[in-house]
Design an enzyme around this catalytic site. Structure first.
Site, PDB file in Angstrom:
ATOM      1  N   TRP A  34       0.811  -1.226   0.000  1.00  0.00           N
ATOM      2  CA  TRP A  34       0.000   0.000   0.000  1.00  0.00           C
ATOM      3  C   TRP A  34       0.841   1.271   0.000  1.00  0.00           C
ATOM      4  CZ3 TRP A  34       1.833   2.445   4.180  1.00  0.00           C
ATOM      5  CH2 TRP A  34       2.331   1.662   5.217  1.00  0.00           C
ATOM      6  N   ASN A  35       2.138   1.177   0.306  1.00  0.00           N
ATOM      7  CA  ASN A  35       2.865   2.429   0.579  1.00  0.00           C
ATOM      8  C   ASN A  35       3.178   3.246  -0.679  1.00  0.00           C
ATOM      9  OD1 ASN A  35       4.814   0.544  -0.165  1.00  0.00           O
ATOM     10  ND2 ASN A  35       6.325   1.261   1.316  1.00  0.00           N
ATOM     11  N   ARG A  39       6.388  -0.734 -11.668  1.00  0.00           N
ATOM     12  CA  ARG A  39       7.731  -1.316 -11.612  1.00  0.00           C
ATOM     13  C   ARG A  39       7.691  -2.805 -11.972  1.00  0.00           C
ATOM     14  NH1 ARG A  39      11.301   0.185  -6.311  1.00  0.00           N
ATOM     15  NH2 ARG A  39      10.518  -1.723  -5.429  1.00  0.00           N
ATOM     16  N   LYS A  77      -2.380  -8.255  -7.777  1.00  0.00           N
ATOM     17  CA  LYS A  77      -3.215  -8.039  -6.596  1.00  0.00           C
ATOM     18  C   LYS A  77      -2.640  -6.881  -5.793  1.00  0.00           C
ATOM     19  CE  LYS A  77      -3.206  -9.187  -2.482  1.00  0.00           C
ATOM     20  NZ  LYS A  77      -3.708  -7.907  -1.962  1.00  0.00           N
ATOM     21  N   PRO A  78      -3.321  -5.727  -5.831  1.00  0.00           N
ATOM     22  CA  PRO A  78      -2.833  -4.600  -5.015  1.00  0.00           C
ATOM     23  C   PRO A  78      -3.186  -4.810  -3.554  1.00  0.00           C
ATOM     24  CG  PRO A  78      -4.888  -4.001  -6.120  1.00  0.00           C
ATOM     25  CD  PRO A  78      -4.559  -5.417  -6.558  1.00  0.00           C
ATOM     26  N   ALA A  79      -2.605  -3.982  -2.681  1.00  0.00           N
ATOM     27  CA  ALA A  79      -2.910  -4.077  -1.252  1.00  0.00           C
ATOM     28  C   ALA A  79      -4.368  -3.695  -1.002  1.00  0.00           C
ATOM     29  CB  ALA A  79      -1.989  -3.158  -0.463  1.00  0.00           C
ATOM     30  N   GLU A 129      10.855  -7.969  -3.325  1.00  0.00           N
ATOM     31  CA  GLU A 129      11.330  -6.693  -2.776  1.00  0.00           C
ATOM     32  C   GLU A 129      10.744  -6.604  -1.380  1.00  0.00           C
ATOM     33  OE1 GLU A 129      13.437  -4.708  -4.124  1.00  0.00           O
ATOM     34  OE2 GLU A 129      13.395  -5.229  -6.249  1.00  0.00           O
ATOM     35  N   LEU A 130      11.568  -6.824  -0.361  1.00  0.00           N
ATOM     36  CA  LEU A 130      11.032  -7.000   0.997  1.00  0.00           C
ATOM     37  C   LEU A 130      11.400  -5.827   1.915  1.00  0.00           C
ATOM     38  CD1 LEU A 130      11.810 -10.825   1.212  1.00  0.00           C
ATOM     39  CD2 LEU A 130       9.753  -9.696   0.367  1.00  0.00           C
ATOM     40  N   CYS A 180      10.216   1.365   2.345  1.00  0.00           N
ATOM     41  CA  CYS A 180      11.205   0.318   2.632  1.00  0.00           C
ATOM     42  C   CYS A 180      12.606   0.922   2.660  1.00  0.00           C
ATOM     43  CB  CYS A 180      11.123  -0.779   1.586  1.00  0.00           C
ATOM     44  SG  CYS A 180      11.218  -0.118  -0.078  1.00  0.00           S
ATOM     45  N   SER A 230      15.878   5.866  -5.257  1.00  0.00           N
ATOM     46  CA  SER A 230      14.929   5.292  -6.220  1.00  0.00           C
ATOM     47  C   SER A 230      14.988   6.010  -7.558  1.00  0.00           C
ATOM     48  CB  SER A 230      13.505   5.405  -5.677  1.00  0.00           C
ATOM     49  OG  SER A 230      13.451   4.839  -4.392  1.00  0.00           O
ATOM     50  N   GLU A 264      14.511  -4.487  -9.577  1.00  0.00           N
ATOM     51  CA  GLU A 264      13.464  -3.876 -10.398  1.00  0.00           C
ATOM     52  C   GLU A 264      13.993  -2.576 -10.955  1.00  0.00           C
ATOM     53  OE1 GLU A 264       9.994  -3.770  -7.742  1.00  0.00           O
ATOM     54  OE2 GLU A 264       9.307  -5.600  -8.708  1.00  0.00           O
TER      55      GLU A 264
HETATM   56  P1  NAP Z   1       2.552  -7.016   3.495  1.00  0.00           P
HETATM   57  O1  NAP Z   1       1.647  -7.140   4.649  1.00  0.00           O
HETATM   58  O2  NAP Z   1       3.590  -8.046   3.286  1.00  0.00           O
HETATM   59  O3  NAP Z   1       1.593  -6.925   2.210  1.00  0.00           O
HETATM   60  C1  NAP Z   1       2.090  -6.728   0.927  1.00  0.00           C
HETATM   61  C2  NAP Z   1       1.127  -7.332  -0.072  1.00  0.00           C
HETATM   62  O4  NAP Z   1       1.045  -8.731   0.156  1.00  0.00           O
HETATM   63  C3  NAP Z   1      -0.292  -6.816   0.031  1.00  0.00           C
HETATM   64  O5  NAP Z   1      -0.886  -6.793  -1.250  1.00  0.00           O
HETATM   65  C4  NAP Z   1      -0.960  -7.875   0.892  1.00  0.00           C
HETATM   66  O6  NAP Z   1      -2.349  -7.946   0.741  1.00  0.00           O
HETATM   67  C5  NAP Z   1      -0.294  -9.100   0.340  1.00  0.00           C
HETATM   68  N1  NAP Z   1      -0.366 -10.237   1.243  1.00  0.00           N
HETATM   69  C6  NAP Z   1      -0.557 -10.258   2.583  1.00  0.00           C
HETATM   70  N2  NAP Z   1      -0.591 -11.526   3.028  1.00  0.00           N
HETATM   71  C7  NAP Z   1      -0.413 -12.325   1.952  1.00  0.00           C
HETATM   72  C8  NAP Z   1      -0.350 -13.731   1.768  1.00  0.00           C
HETATM   73  N3  NAP Z   1      -0.463 -14.581   2.784  1.00  0.00           N
HETATM   74  N4  NAP Z   1      -0.171 -14.216   0.520  1.00  0.00           N
HETATM   75  C9  NAP Z   1      -0.051 -13.382  -0.524  1.00  0.00           C
HETATM   76  N5  NAP Z   1      -0.108 -12.021  -0.421  1.00  0.00           N
HETATM   77  C10 NAP Z   1      -0.277 -11.511   0.815  1.00  0.00           C
HETATM   78  O7  NAP Z   1       3.321  -5.644   3.497  1.00  0.00           O
HETATM   79  P2  NAP Z   1       2.713  -4.188   3.683  1.00  0.00           P
HETATM   80  O8  NAP Z   1       2.537  -3.952   5.128  1.00  0.00           O
HETATM   81  O9  NAP Z   1       1.539  -3.974   2.800  1.00  0.00           O
HETATM   82  O10 NAP Z   1       3.882  -3.305   3.082  1.00  0.00           O
HETATM   83  C11 NAP Z   1       4.926  -2.872   3.841  1.00  0.00           C
HETATM   84  C12 NAP Z   1       6.147  -3.746   3.641  1.00  0.00           C
HETATM   85  O11 NAP Z   1       6.540  -3.721   2.276  1.00  0.00           O
HETATM   86  C13 NAP Z   1       7.332  -3.230   4.411  1.00  0.00           C
HETATM   87  O12 NAP Z   1       8.017  -4.284   5.010  1.00  0.00           O
HETATM   88  C14 NAP Z   1       8.181  -2.572   3.331  1.00  0.00           C
HETATM   89  O13 NAP Z   1       9.544  -2.482   3.647  1.00  0.00           O
HETATM   90  C15 NAP Z   1       7.923  -3.450   2.170  1.00  0.00           C
HETATM   91  N6  NAP Z   1       8.237  -2.760   0.921  1.00  0.00           N
HETATM   92  C16 NAP Z   1       9.363  -3.130   0.249  1.00  0.00           C
HETATM   93  C17 NAP Z   1       9.709  -2.469  -0.917  1.00  0.00           C
HETATM   94  C18 NAP Z   1      10.946  -2.850  -1.654  1.00  0.00           C
HETATM   95  O14 NAP Z   1      11.058  -2.478  -2.807  1.00  0.00           O
HETATM   96  N7  NAP Z   1      11.878  -3.580  -1.056  1.00  0.00           N
HETATM   97  C19 NAP Z   1       8.905  -1.438  -1.399  1.00  0.00           C
HETATM   98  C20 NAP Z   1       7.776  -1.073  -0.687  1.00  0.00           C
HETATM   99  C21 NAP Z   1       7.445  -1.756   0.485  1.00  0.00           C
HETATM  100  P3  NAP Z   1      -3.317  -7.226   1.835  1.00  0.00           P
HETATM  101  O15 NAP Z   1      -3.138  -5.797   1.628  1.00  0.00           O
HETATM  102  O16 NAP Z   1      -4.672  -7.650   1.485  1.00  0.00           O
HETATM  103  O17 NAP Z   1      -2.879  -7.699   3.186  1.00  0.00           O
END
Ligand code: NAP
Length: 492
Positions: free
Chosen positions: A164-165, A173, A188-190, A264-265, A298, A455, A472
């Site tokens: 979502w961020n 990307r 699948k978006p957030a 990308e975590l 991130c 970025s 990416e």
């Molecule tokens: P998240 O909870 O891991 O969710 C990311 C995406 O995954 C959402 O679309 C979410 O859907 C989905 N998801 C959740 N549970 C899942 C499952 N069991 N199976 C498949 N998909 C699932 O992360 P977030 O809180 O939205 O985002 C923040 C994190 O992203 C932070 O850790 C940040 O560092 C990281 N991030 C990394 C980068 C990078 O480039 N390295 C860039 C941006 C963000 P729902 O929304 O429906 O839960």
């Protein structure tokens, strides 16, 4: 009493955004016409409802991507690039409305949302250019008899998951290189921010993307809709941006079909300021690295290590800048800090600050939630944060800058590397040798050297260790969506 700012076009842009699933080029309701609510994090109010896909809807989307794959793979690269280029132009034309939509669902202030729309569009422009540069190779076998032909082909239907961020840029990307490479996809978006992605999908349709090449599934049950697709042999690729915890789960699920995986975590970026740094430049860099996206990035600087001789001056200047920021609902042009995404994130930031303070950290500015109905947290600077504080090892994802000091370069590097993450690090020094020496010693996929933002669509973005796999953007971004095929030619 202050009133919550509003924007004259907010109802119009929410009304205009698609709210259904996109499958095989048609907008359609989820099974049972199920929907879920999208919230404005600045007020807690419901903006609208969008389709809530079932696992069967998701499998229908994967079926559409699979059916379209063979044809799309043979589409001329130039045409694939031109579709991306047209989509880039439409995004830029509609930047104002797209930015407002993003601010409403995600909370970032309008100027930052505009910046993300441009950044997102630039991935399409970049990959429009890369679509026609997918090279190959031809060589004489070392023994002289026979030839090697090496060609690159799309990996196949791709599953894309975004956080979502950065609701649009994290999508472009992935979608940009997928389209350029000739892959069909299901994205699948957030749950918190589906509207930007749905608007983007409509733009790609208008730009001429054939039916089934991009399918969009919105759902309140991420695991439930993704797992059947990940385990389905029709999928060949998974590209995920999100938390490390979910990324680990997805690696396990992807093992069943041995998917090509890019991840990308999470991050836990160190920000090092040496005593020979240009202090004002370091504070500018800190503001960018910490406050971009309200700290919900991130790449956000998560730990500041500042040389003891300049730590007081650095924290005073940073606190002065942080405390001057205007906080509020981002639809108003004068707002610089919007709300956090939801109550859970607000509680996490609040808990991390309480924990650090309980362990002896001092609050220089901020240190509490901002009040009002939304999920606002005051920009905060903490000093004397002990290594044992939770925020030294966990992603804060909020406007909080924890500062600790160092006196020895090797000690600073050791502290910076003391994390399971390895996405990005920042360092400020005017000594060229030190800058290069420290850069080489930092265990991260990216380094900002006298620079608070790394970025760029033309550069390879990604991390090492628990921050992910693959890159990416840049020249290598398209590789994640291509397989190499080698042909051994005999009879020569
Ligand atoms: P998240 O909870 O891991 O969710 C990311 C995406 O995954 C959402 O679309 C979410 O859907 C989905 N998801 C959740 N549970 C899942 C499952 N069991 N199976 C498949 N998909 C699932 O992360 P977030 O809180 O939205 O985002 C923040 C994190 O992203 C932070 O850790 C940040 O560092 C990281 N991030 C990394 C980068 C990078 O480039 N390295 C860039 C941006 C963000 P729902 O929304 O429906 O839960």
């Amino acid at each position: 009493m202050t009133t919550t700012p509003t924007h004259p076009r907010e109802a119009t842009v929410v009304e205009a955004a698609p709210k259904q699933l996109l499958i095989a080029g048609k907008w359609r309701d989820a099974t049972g016409e199920r929907t879920f609510a999208v919230e404005d994090p600045a007020t807690g109010a419901t903006l609208c409802h969008v389709a809530d896909a079932s696992p069967d809807d998701a499998l229908a989307a994967l079926g559409a991507a699979h059916d379209a794959q063979a044809d799309w793979a043979t589409h001329p690269p130039r045409e694939r690039g031109e579709i991306l280029r047209r989509a880039y132009e439409i995004i830029i034309e509609r930047r104002e409305d797209l930015a407002l939509l993003m601010t409403l669902e995600m909370g970032k202030p309008l100027p930052e949302a505009r910046g993300e729309i441009t950044y997102a569009a630039e991935f399409f422009r970049w990959f429009a250019e890369e679509a026609v540069r997918i090279g190959g190779d031809y060589a004489v076998a070392p023994n002289g008899s026979g030839r090697f032909l090496v060609t690159r082909q799309p990996v196949g239907p791709a599953l894309l998951i975004t956080p979502w961020n950065f609701p649009m840029a994290m999508g472009t990307r992935k979608i940009g290189p997928a389209i350029a490479a000739g892959c069909t996809s299901v994205i699948k978006p957030a749950q918190q921010t589906p509207l930007s992605m749905l608007a983007l999908a409509e733009i790609l349709r208008e730009a001429g993307l054939p039916d089934g090449v991009l399918n969009v599934v919105t759902s309140s049950n991420a695991g439930g809709v993704m797992e059947p697709m990940i385990r389905d042999p029709r999928a060949r690729k998974l590209s995920f941006t999100g938390s490390t915890a979910i990324g680990r789960k997805l690696i396990e699920q992807s093992a069943e079909q041995v998917l090509k995986v890019s991840l990308e975590l999470g991050g836990n970026a160190p920000f090092l300021v040496f005593d020979d740094a240009d202090l004002d430049a370091a504070v500018d860099g800190a503001m960018q690295a910490k406050m971009r996206n309200i700290g919900e990035a991130c790449t956000a600087a998560n730990r500041f290590y500042v040389h003891a001789d300049i730590a007081q001056a650095f924290s005073d200047k940073l606190a002065e800048r942080m405390s001057a920021l205007t906080i509020g609902r981002g639809v108003s042009e004068d707002i610089q800090v919007g709300p956090l995404i939801d109550d859970k994130q607000l509680s996490k930031v609040t808990d991390l600050v309480s924990d650090a303070v309980a362990q002896g950290a001092q609050v220089v500015t901020g240190g509490d939630r901002h009040g009002g109905d939304g999920y606002f947290y005051t920009p905060t600077v903490l000093t004397g944060v002990p290594e044992g504080a939770r925020m030294a090892s966990e992603e804060i994802f909020g406007p909080v800058a924890p500062i600790t000091t160092f006196t020895d370069e090797r000690d600073a590097i050791a502290k910076a590397n003391n994390t399971e993450y390895g996405l990005v690090s920042y360092l400020f020094t005017q000594n060229l040798q030190r800058g290069l020496r420290v850069t080489e010693a930092l265990d991260t996929g990216m380094v900002g050297l006298n620079q608070g933002i790394v970025s760029n669509p033309a550069a390879p973005f990604g991390g090492v260790k628990a921050s992910g796999l693959g890159r990416e953007g840049g020249k290598v971004g398209i590789d994640e969506f291509l397989e190499t095929k080698y042909v051994s030619i005999g009879g020569l």
